[in-house]
Design a protein around this motif. Structure first.
Motif, PDB file in Angstrom:
ATOM      1  N   MET A 112      43.196  73.097  38.344  1.00 42.23           N
ATOM      2  CA  MET A 112      44.179  72.548  39.271  1.00 42.23           C
ATOM      3  C   MET A 112      45.597  72.673  38.718  1.00 42.23           C
ATOM      4  O   MET A 112      46.572  72.767  39.464  1.00 42.23           O
ATOM      5  CB  MET A 112      43.860  71.082  39.557  1.00 42.23           C
ATOM      6  CG  MET A 112      44.599  70.510  40.739  1.00 42.23           C
ATOM      7  SD  MET A 112      43.961  68.884  41.181  1.00 42.23           S
ATOM      8  CE  MET A 112      44.974  68.560  42.629  1.00 42.23           C
ATOM      9  N   MET A 113      45.714  72.723  37.387  1.00 44.92           N
ATOM     10  CA  MET A 113      47.028  72.842  36.762  1.00 44.92           C
ATOM     11  C   MET A 113      47.706  74.150  37.145  1.00 44.92           C
ATOM     12  O   MET A 113      48.929  74.211  37.280  1.00 44.92           O
ATOM     13  CB  MET A 113      46.884  72.734  35.244  1.00 44.92           C
ATOM     14  CG  MET A 113      46.321  71.411  34.761  1.00 44.92           C
ATOM     15  SD  MET A 113      46.019  71.377  32.980  1.00 44.92           S
ATOM     16  CE  MET A 113      47.683  71.618  32.361  1.00 44.92           C
ATOM     17  N   SER A 114      46.913  75.213  37.344  1.00 42.62           N
ATOM     18  CA  SER A 114      47.499  76.513  37.681  1.00 42.62           C
ATOM     19  C   SER A 114      47.312  76.889  39.144  1.00 42.62           C
ATOM     20  O   SER A 114      48.107  77.624  39.708  1.00 42.62           O
ATOM     21  CB  SER A 114      46.882  77.606  36.798  1.00 42.62           C
ATOM     22  OG  SER A 114      45.472  77.652  36.967  1.00 42.62           O
ATOM     23  N   GLU A 115      46.248  76.379  39.782  1.00 44.92           N
ATOM     24  CA  GLU A 115      45.923  76.794  41.147  1.00 44.92           C
ATOM     25  C   GLU A 115      46.312  75.770  42.205  1.00 44.92           C
ATOM     26  O   GLU A 115      46.252  76.067  43.401  1.00 44.92           O
ATOM     27  CB  GLU A 115      44.422  77.086  41.251  1.00 44.92           C
ATOM     28  CG  GLU A 115      43.952  78.193  40.333  1.00 44.92           C
ATOM     29  CD  GLU A 115      42.451  78.413  40.430  1.00 44.92           C
ATOM     30  OE1 GLU A 115      41.860  78.013  41.455  1.00 44.92           O
ATOM     31  OE2 GLU A 115      41.878  78.990  39.488  1.00 44.92           O
ATOM     32  N   GLY A 116      46.668  74.556  41.768  1.00 47.91           N
ATOM     33  CA  GLY A 116      46.966  73.520  42.743  1.00 47.91           C
ATOM     34  C   GLY A 116      45.695  73.051  43.437  1.00 47.91           C
ATOM     35  O   GLY A 116      44.581  73.324  42.994  1.00 47.91           O
ATOM     36  N   ILE A 117      45.856  72.395  44.573  1.00 49.39           N
ATOM     37  CA  ILE A 117      44.699  71.800  45.222  1.00 49.39           C
ATOM     38  C   ILE A 117      43.835  72.821  45.952  1.00 49.39           C
ATOM     39  O   ILE A 117      42.775  72.468  46.481  1.00 49.39           O
ATOM     40  CB  ILE A 117      45.117  70.676  46.181  1.00 49.39           C
ATOM     41  CG1 ILE A 117      46.023  71.217  47.287  1.00 49.39           C
ATOM     42  CG2 ILE A 117      45.792  69.562  45.431  1.00 49.39           C
ATOM     43  CD1 ILE A 117      46.321  70.170  48.340  1.00 49.39           C
ATOM     44  N   SER A 118      44.256  74.080  45.974  1.00 49.49           N
ATOM     45  CA  SER A 118      43.381  75.115  46.538  1.00 49.49           C
ATOM     46  C   SER A 118      42.082  75.241  45.757  1.00 49.49           C
ATOM     47  O   SER A 118      41.114  75.840  46.241  1.00 49.49           O
ATOM     48  CB  SER A 118      44.103  76.471  46.548  1.00 49.49           C
ATOM     49  OG  SER A 118      45.144  76.478  47.492  1.00 49.49           O
ATOM     50  N   VAL A 119      42.047  74.672  44.544  1.00 55.24           N
ATOM     51  CA  VAL A 119      40.830  74.716  43.742  1.00 55.24           C
ATOM     52  C   VAL A 119      39.678  74.016  44.472  1.00 55.24           C
ATOM     53  O   VAL A 119      38.504  74.308  44.227  1.00 55.24           O
ATOM     54  CB  VAL A 119      41.081  74.077  42.356  1.00 55.24           C
ATOM     55  CG1 VAL A 119      41.188  72.558  42.459  1.00 55.24           C
ATOM     56  CG2 VAL A 119      39.990  74.457  41.369  1.00 55.24           C
ATOM     57  N   VAL A 120      40.012  73.116  45.392  1.00 57.51           N
ATOM     58  CA  VAL A 120      38.977  72.397  46.134  1.00 57.51           C
ATOM     59  C   VAL A 120      38.191  73.338  47.049  1.00 57.51           C
ATOM     60  O   VAL A 120      37.094  73.022  47.479  1.00 57.51           O
ATOM     61  CB  VAL A 120      39.616  71.241  46.938  1.00 57.51           C
ATOM     62  CG1 VAL A 120      38.578  70.468  47.728  1.00 57.51           C
ATOM     63  CG2 VAL A 120      40.332  70.287  45.990  1.00 57.51           C
ATOM     64  N   THR A 121      38.733  74.504  47.323  1.00 53.99           N
ATOM     65  CA  THR A 121      38.035  75.485  48.164  1.00 53.99           C
ATOM     66  C   THR A 121      37.085  76.375  47.359  1.00 53.99           C
ATOM     67  O   THR A 121      36.525  77.320  47.911  1.00 53.99           O
ATOM     68  CB  THR A 121      39.045  76.377  48.902  1.00 53.99           C
ATOM     69  OG1 THR A 121      39.750  77.193  47.948  1.00 53.99           O
ATOM     70  CG2 THR A 121      40.030  75.550  49.704  1.00 53.99           C
ATOM     71  N   SER A 122      36.883  76.077  46.081  1.00 48.25           N
ATOM     72  CA  SER A 122      36.064  76.935  45.215  1.00 48.25           C
ATOM     73  C   SER A 122      34.646  77.107  45.744  1.00 48.25           C
ATOM     74  O   SER A 122      34.096  78.219  45.742  1.00 48.25           O
ATOM     75  CB  SER A 122      36.020  76.362  43.799  1.00 48.25           C
ATOM     76  OG  SER A 122      37.305  76.324  43.217  1.00 48.25           O
ATOM     77  N   LEU A 123      34.029  76.036  46.183  1.00 45.60           N
ATOM     78  CA  LEU A 123      32.668  76.136  46.705  1.00 45.60           C
ATOM     79  C   LEU A 123      32.649  76.913  48.016  1.00 45.60           C
ATOM     80  O   LEU A 123      31.751  77.735  48.245  1.00 45.60           O
ATOM     81  CB  LEU A 123      32.071  74.736  46.902  1.00 45.60           C
ATOM     82  CG  LEU A 123      30.674  74.682  47.511  1.00 45.60           C
ATOM     83  CD1 LEU A 123      29.675  75.482  46.692  1.00 45.60           C
ATOM     84  CD2 LEU A 123      30.205  73.222  47.650  1.00 45.60           C
TER      85      LEU A 123
END
Length: 310
Positions: free
Chosen positions: A121-132
């Protein structure tokens, strides 16, 4: 995991449903496994994804070796789910756990996703929540139905599942702690829908593990659900009764309620146990039949409400 910062939006498969609430012990995993198996038994190609570190193995994948494992490293105990998100690769399910049913197992390793997502999240922001959602996308077209069992133990894991699904179904029991647990899923639902997944809808809520004839209690729970989740929340009419022995026996055998009920004609009897010809575990309780019927009715109602919501 989510904040107020805008993120890239995702569009989950139209046939995807997450069963989630903010408290464990309300029948969530049991309903999710039985619902996925029910859809597969009806001839629909189904994918069941367990986004929880408290996997109960209701379908007997680990305990009885059900299904065809993919080649390479183990995907059991949540290892496959973690590896897919860590390596940014498509999910690799255990195939044919039942006819038409593939499963991405959960388990202890799923808990490690929380640290991984927090670091990214430090580098990708909250888009990390779309990983799944992104790990699911390449294989989603193979399936008619996708069912998520979401973790009650962590907001981050719950948000991963919500970001990948089109509809949300919320189970509860009648006690105050279960009702309060819905407040957490309501908060995560609002955050994910606002920032990540605008397609997400609440398909409904349902009461689990209660006396089906306790109508006055059901009305009280209905009012509590509407207060927490909103006045427009559909409340399913099917109530699966609390029958601990057959439910426990089915899980120990890695069977759905319907599969366990099918063993009734060949069940040992109490007099066989008394005569030493059988063990108590060989006796299939008669109460499994109404339990299986109620679970099937609930599954069918979940599907109906999800179609309406989607």
């Amino acid at each position: 995991m989510l904040s107020e910062v805008a993120a890239e939006l995702v569009e989950p498969p139209a046939n995807s449903t997450v069963i989630a609430t903010g408290k464990g012990g309300v029948g969530k995993s049991t309903v999710a496994a039985n619902h996925a198996a029910r859809r597969a038994a009806l001839g629909l190609r189904t994918l069941f994804i367990c986004v929880t570190s408290q996997d109960d193995d209701d379908l007997g994948i680990s305990r009885f070796g059900h299904g065809i494992r993919p080649d390479g490293p183990s995907v059991l105990d949540g290892q496959g789910l973690y590896r897919a998100l860590h390596d940014r690769t498509p999910l690799l399910p255990v195939r044919e756990v039942r006819p038409n049913l593939d499963v991405v197992p959960g388990g202890e390793v799923v808990g490690e996703l929380v640290q991984l997502m927090t670091m990214r999240m430090m580098s990708e922001g909250i888009s990390v929540v779309t990983s799944l959602a992104r790990a699911l996308q390449p294989i989603a077209v193979w399936y008619d139905e996708i069912v998520f069992d979401s973790a009650p133990e962590n907001d981050g894991l719950e948000q991963l599942a919500l970001a990948a699904a089109r509809t949300l179904v919320v189970p509860t029991r009648s006690d105050d702690s279960s009702i309060k647990g819905m407040q957490r899923i309501a908060r995560n639902y609002k955050s994910v829908r606002t920032q990540i997944n605008p397609h997400l809808r609440v398909a409904g809520a349902f009461l689990y593990g209660s006396n089906p004839s306790a109508t006055s209690l059901h009305q009280e729970v209905r009012e509590d659900v509407l207060e927490v989740l909103g006045e427009s929340t559909p409340v399913l009419s099917t109530v699966v009764g609390y029958r601990e022995k057959p439910a426990r026996n089915a899980r120990k055998k890695g069977l759905t309620f319907s599969e366990y009920a099918e063993l009734l004609p060949t069940s040992a009897r109490s007099y066989d146990v008394a005569a030493g010809r059988a063990k108590e575990a060989d006796v299939v309780p008669d109460s499994i039949r109404p339990l299986a019927n109620e679970m099937n009715s609930l599954s069918d109602e979940i599907s109906e409400f999800c179609r309406k919501a989607a």
